[in-house]
Design a protein around this motif. Structure first.
Motif, short mmCIF file in Angstrom:
data_model
loop_
_atom_site.label_atom_id
_atom_site.label_comp_id
_atom_site.label_asym_id
_atom_site.label_seq_id
_atom_site.Cartn_x
_atom_site.Cartn_y
_atom_site.Cartn_z
N VAL A 179 12.08 4.77 -7.57
CA VAL A 179 11.08 3.87 -9.39
C VAL A 179 10.15 2.54 -8.56
O VAL A 179 9.14 2.91 -8.82
N VAL A 180 11.16 2.22 -7.32
CA VAL A 180 10.19 1.01 -6.89
C VAL A 180 9.04 1.46 -5.57
O VAL A 180 8.06 0.95 -5.95
N ARG A 181 9.20 2.66 -5.04
CA ARG A 181 8.37 3.26 -4.29
C ARG A 181 7.30 3.89 -5.24
O ARG A 181 5.55 3.39 -4.97
N ASP A 182 7.55 4.89 -6.44
CA ASP A 182 6.22 5.14 -7.06
C ASP A 182 5.18 3.75 -8.02
O ASP A 182 3.92 3.75 -8.13
N LYS A 183 6.25 2.94 -8.38
CA LYS A 183 5.26 1.32 -8.89
C LYS A 183 4.48 0.21 -7.88
O LYS A 183 3.63 0.26 -8.11
N TYR A 184 5.48 0.25 -6.20
CA TYR A 184 4.61 -0.20 -5.80
C TYR A 184 4.37 0.62 -4.61
O TYR A 184 3.49 -0.89 -3.64
N LEU A 191 4.59 0.61 3.59
CA LEU A 191 5.64 0.44 2.05
C LEU A 191 5.03 -0.71 1.79
O LEU A 191 4.85 -0.90 0.55
N PHE A 192 5.43 -2.29 3.03
CA PHE A 192 5.66 -3.07 2.62
C PHE A 192 4.30 -3.90 2.70
O PHE A 192 3.90 -4.27 3.10
N ARG A 193 3.49 -3.64 1.87
CA ARG A 193 1.96 -3.84 1.44
C ARG A 193 2.04 -4.32 0.35
O ARG A 193 1.40 -3.61 -1.06
N SER A 194 2.25 -6.01 0.31
CA SER A 194 2.53 -6.10 -1.36
C SER A 194 0.74 -6.68 -2.12
O SER A 194 0.27 -7.00 -1.90
N PRO A 195 1.05 -5.28 -3.27
CA PRO A 195 0.20 -5.34 -4.57
C PRO A 195 -0.44 -7.05 -5.05
O PRO A 195 0.84 -7.56 -5.49
N GLN A 196 -0.84 -6.81 -5.73
CA GLN A 196 -1.59 -8.18 -6.94
C GLN A 196 -0.43 -7.83 -8.51
O GLN A 196 -0.63 -6.56 -8.48
N GLY A 197 -0.08 -8.71 -8.33
CA GLY A 197 0.67 -9.25 -9.48
C GLY A 197 2.03 -8.51 -9.34
O GLY A 197 2.82 -7.90 -10.33
N SER A 198 2.67 -8.12 -8.37
CA SER A 198 3.94 -7.43 -7.58
C SER A 198 4.98 -8.63 -8.64
O SER A 198 4.46 -9.90 -8.86
N SER A 199 6.38 -7.74 -8.76
CA SER A 199 7.74 -8.79 -8.58
C SER A 199 7.72 -10.11 -8.27
O SER A 199 7.70 -9.82 -6.56
N PHE A 200 8.42 -10.68 -8.28
CA PHE A 200 8.92 -11.97 -7.70
C PHE A 200 10.17 -10.58 -6.55
O PHE A 200 10.18 -11.40 -5.47
N THR A 201 11.09 -10.30 -7.05
CA THR A 201 11.98 -8.56 -6.25
C THR A 201 11.14 -8.49 -5.20
O THR A 201 11.69 -8.60 -3.96
N TRP A 202 9.91 -7.96 -5.43
CA TRP A 202 8.93 -6.78 -4.69
C TRP A 202 8.25 -7.84 -3.57
O TRP A 202 8.05 -7.92 -2.41
#
Length: 584
Positions: free
Chosen positions: A80-85, A94-105
């Protein structure tokens, strides 16, 4: 803390509560902090207390969640997390924070620098790891370390492109491109191009390649440079109650609250000792030189040792007594007796100064009390009923005569050894094949590169088995003085283990159509292989087979034939060192 980055203020508040608890503050009343917080959070073998900074612990736990995200690809939550972010990205990309990501991410991304430092590529067939761009031999791409410009045609090379089918590195293709020390690291890596196993990430900060929050946390601390690592390990492994260990640790740091220290902190009006009202109350004075303490030690320390005991400096006095494990006193090992005694001397001093309950205790009665309590505590500590709680009884040792022993008739013995000058450092391997009369049948030396002692021992197995097979011997006894290497070969190793590829190759060689017994032997019975492994460091990279023994080995070979033995203290249950540990 595994999913959210705590605010810095919250982390600082929890740290303050921890400090207050450690030093016994009550109702907001501050007490003397004997050791700084920066020292307290260091590992115990670096002179710290092993406590944890909340901020660093938070980052280590977030890194654990990130590690699971990388490794547990079949878990529902990671999908779920990989598909979403993740947006189709793999591994550390994988660890490249897209805009509007959640605080957890965003919290997980705060731990990504730690993950990128700790993750490395475990080479299997070498077909997916990019030689110049991935962090696989050091914690940065080799492209950044190149001494010359790498041609565009070579920048997309994978690790397998630089090795032959038999796993040998094509070092001529790297000549002049990388520093010699990096080339030596590369040659120690095993590659199996013919395997179907793909390269995988492993955790470089642990010895087995598995992620642990402990190693992640410790990697965030300042790099340790304490030269007394062995000393601190001795303190924290003393067979005494934990409160005594903590006291000895404070003594080692010079941080017990004597009047001299209290005066320097402006919480006392005088440095004088309240017992003798003469000298300044230093650590050495209160624990050794004050009349009641001296009265006690004169009656415990043999006269032959008293001059050294009473003339040593504080550091030498403490280290010398804690390292005297071969000495016993009143049925107790001296380090344990010494530790309990100095703690009781300090406790008696505090009772007298602050409670007045021991002011009338005479030196003879104090001596009797300390010896009695030391015996009582030591007996309780060694009680069999307490041993299941993490402690083991000391193993009995005997003196044994160790010598090389010939193989059974019809068998050939292969003695192997690895050596590392620095651990890790320049490493090599060596081995010798002999028959039942000790006649030299063949040998080898192999320059491995830069490696640890354990890795050098495994390369000795790898090359030694090949040499024996190629010479046509099919009944083989393999002797090694490395219990760790034998254990690694015996056990089912984790695919992420840094040595997984080499271990798999060794096990395949052992499973050939032949009889092989792997046996542990002490170094005194492995002297020829030991000499060859050290001698291998002067050779270039690769394996050199030796049809005849080098001239420097003549004396050792003759000693083995004649059965020359050497005394060694060994654990009694290991006295039969020739029992097979592995049979294939």
């Amino acid at each position: 803390m595994h999913t959210e980055l705590l605010p810095k203020g919250v982390c600082a508040s929890i740290d303050r509560i921890n400090r207050a608890f450690v030093w016994g503050e009550e109702d907001g009343k501050s007490k003397l902090h004997l050791v700084g917080w920066e020292k307290m959070i260091l590992p115990k073998d670096q002179g710290g207390a092993g406590l944890r900074s909340v901020r660093n612990a938070n980052l280590a736990m977030l890194a654990k969640s990130g590690w699971r995200l990388l490794k547990e690809k079949d878990a529902l939550w990671t999908q779920v997390v990989r598909d979403k972010y993740g947006r189709g990205k793999e591994n550390l990309d994988l660890f490249r924070s897209p805009q509007g990501s959640s605080f957890t991410w965003r919290s997980l991304n705060k731990a990504s620098p730690l993950l990128m430092r700790g993750c490395a590529w475990n080479i299997k067939n070498g077909k997916t790891t990019k030689f110049w761009h991935d962090s696989w031999i050091v914690q940065e791409p080799l492209l950044n370390l190149a001494e010359e410009e790498i041609p565009d045609s070579r920048r997309d090379e994978v690790v397998a492109d630089l090795t032959s089918d038999d796993g040998r590195w094509c070092m001529e293709r790297l000549e002049g491109l990388l520093p010699p020390e990096i080339q030596m690291k590369i040659t120690s890596v095993a590659v199996d191009k013919l395997s179907n196993d793909e390269d995988t990430l492993f955790w470089a900060f642990s010895s087995n390649g598995r992620f642990t929050t402990k190693t992640a946390y410790e990697s965030l601390l300042p790099e340790g440079n304490d030269p007394d690592t062995k000393f601190w390990k001795i303190i924290w492994s003393l067979p005494v109650p934990e409160r005594v260990r903590c006291f000895v640790w404070l003594v080692g740091l010079g941080r017990i609250a004597t009047n001299a220290l209290r005066y320097s902190r402006k919480v006392s009006d005088s440095t004088d000792c309240e017992r003798c009202n003469g000298q300044a109350e230093s650590i050495l004075h209160i624990l050794r030189d004050c009349p009641p303490a001296m009265y006690f030690w004169v009656r415990q320390v043999p006269s032959a040792r008293q001059h050294a005991f009473f003339s040593a400096s504080t550091a030498d006095w403490l280290r010398g007594n804690l390292a005297a494990g071969e000495i016993e006193h009143v049925g107790i090992q001296w380090p344990a007796f010494f530790s309990i005694a100095i703690w009781l001397l300090w406790k008696n001093r505090n009772d007298m100064c602050f409670k007045g309950i021991s002011a009338t205790l005479t030196p003879p009665s104090l001596t009797h009390s300390i010896v009695a309590k030391a015996k009582l505590w030591s007996e309780a500590w060694r009680a069999p009923s307490l041993l299941p709680f993490g402690r083991r009884a000391a193993a009995a040792r005997i003196t044994a005569n160790i010598a090389w022993s010939p193989p059974p008739e019809g068998w050939v013995k292969l003695n192997i050894d690895g050596a590392s000058n620095g651990n890790p450092g320049p490493a090599g391997a060596g081995g010798v094949l002999r028959n039942e009369v000790g006649f030299w049948l063949g040998g080898f030396v192999a320059m491995v590169g830069e490696a640890s002692a354990a890795l050098a021992e495994l390369w000795a197995f790898h090359h030694g088995l090949d040499v024996a097979w190629n010479l046509g011997y099919r009944q083989l006894v393999v002797e090694s003085d490395s219990q760790l290497a034998i254990q690694l070969i015996e056990e089912r190793h984790d695919p992420v283990h840094p040595y997984a590829t080499l271990l798999a190759a060794i096990r395949r060689k052992l499973s050939r159509d032949w009889l092989v017994r792997v046996v542990h032997v002490y170094r005194e019975g492995n002297r020829v292989a030991d000499w060859l492994s050290k001698h291998s460091l002067v050779y270039p990279y690769g394996v050199q087979e030796l049809a005849h023994p080098p001239p420097g080995l003549t004396t050792i070979l003759q000693d083995d034939i004649q059965g020359v033995s050497f005394e060694r203290r060994i654990v009694s249950r290991h006295c039969n060192s020739l029992s097979p540990l592995t049979s294939v």
